[in-house]
Motif scaffolding. Structure first.
Motif, PDB file in Angstrom:
ATOM      1  N   LEU A 190      -1.795 100.074  44.417  1.00  0.00           N
ATOM      2  CA  LEU A 190      -2.864  99.222  43.864  1.00  0.00           C
ATOM      3  C   LEU A 190      -4.025  99.089  44.861  1.00  0.00           C
ATOM      4  O   LEU A 190      -5.197  99.204  44.483  1.00  0.00           O
ATOM      5  CB  LEU A 190      -2.276  97.845  43.545  1.00  0.00           C
TER       6      LEU A 190
ATOM      7  N   GLY B 135       4.290  99.917  44.606  1.00  0.00           N
ATOM      8  CA  GLY B 135       3.298  99.521  43.603  1.00  0.00           C
ATOM      9  C   GLY B 135       2.096  98.820  44.211  1.00  0.00           C
ATOM     10  O   GLY B 135       0.952  99.127  43.869  1.00  0.00           O
ATOM     11  N   VAL B 136       2.344  97.889  45.109  1.00  0.00           N
ATOM     12  CA  VAL B 136       1.209  97.142  45.660  1.00  0.00           C
ATOM     13  C   VAL B 136       0.412  98.014  46.632  1.00  0.00           C
ATOM     14  O   VAL B 136      -0.818  97.881  46.738  1.00  0.00           O
ATOM     15  CB  VAL B 136       1.684  95.802  46.291  1.00  0.00           C
ATOM     16  N   THR B 137       1.096  98.940  47.304  1.00  0.00           N
ATOM     17  CA  THR B 137       0.388  99.867  48.195  1.00  0.00           C
ATOM     18  C   THR B 137      -0.550 100.771  47.382  1.00  0.00           C
ATOM     19  O   THR B 137      -1.714 100.992  47.760  1.00  0.00           O
ATOM     20  CB  THR B 137       1.409 100.715  48.983  1.00  0.00           C
TER      21      THR B 137
END
Lengths: 67, 67, 67, 67, 67, 67
Positions: C28, C24-26
């Protein structure tokens, strides 16, 4: 894939010196642990001497005393 | 109560983009782990390209080569 | 090339949930800033509740009170 | 030998206040754990309010609302 | 007085290898920037492969695929 | 809203001592900078002595010599 963070006081390190830190620590991790240099990340933080403390006082104060 | 630190190179991220990172990662932690967004802290560090290394060299040098 | 560090209390996050945080953060960072996911590094630290403080007390103490 | 990193928003902390943080946290580690103050390192990071998020939004936005 | 944090995956680094990282990076900072080795601090964090992500997935998943 | 990270060697700090560090540093930030204790976050990392270096060698080696 290692990640290395180097914090030093902001006292005039040149781009060339910082490049030497980056290449040197990347090579060290390859030599000692076989880490792939292509994915080794190095971040250098230069910190104002007012914001760095050792021995209970700031580096600014220590430098004024000649330390 | 999570704490998230995002480090990126300093290459012109706008306040709006940084606000999107903050809201996006806060929502992700709520969605995946049920973390309370009110106490999720996010700190973004923007790092000069001279101070960021990958593959044994600085991003400044890589950008000059077009990478 | 971004580096993200996520700190959460150690309270049973599963490998699947941690994989969701990583993906998810990648994503984003790719969506908001166009960062290359292949070189985005994410490190998750799980911290014992005795070692995490908020509001001047440890999470262990807060959990005992039902917070 | 402890290492302490204090992150605050950049909102005008003076050198004197930062010196108080350095001496105070060094003394705390000596009082509570018997740590040698001579080798206790403290680094203070001051973070722009655009780059600090809590509750899913930046401190800049919160300050504008009076929070 | 520099502070260096090295993060690697927890995959069997020995005390001897970690000692080599500590001595090597301390020497590098002395050679390049003239930093006093007596006050150079190095902290090595070994991270579970479930908790380290690159390319949007955990190292655990990548290792299973043979990467 | 401050975030404080305290790194110490893992040598038997008790939950009570860690609670004192948390309350003490939170109070310090309130006294010196007027920071709201309710949103001050403190994370304590306890590091194995093999993984902590000073003066170019690990704390494990130093402790064996009686330092």
């Amino acid at each position: 894939m290692p990640y290395v963070n180097i914090k030093i006081t902001r006292e005039g390190a040149t781009p060339e010196q910082k490049a030497e830190l980056i290449s040197g620590v990347t090579r060290l991790l390859q030599d000692v642990l076989g880490k792939n240099p292509q994915t080794t990340v190095v971040v250098i933080d230069e910190i104002d001497t007012d914001n760095w403390g050792i021995g209970g006082e700031s580096v600014t104060v220590r430098r004024k005393r000649g330390q």
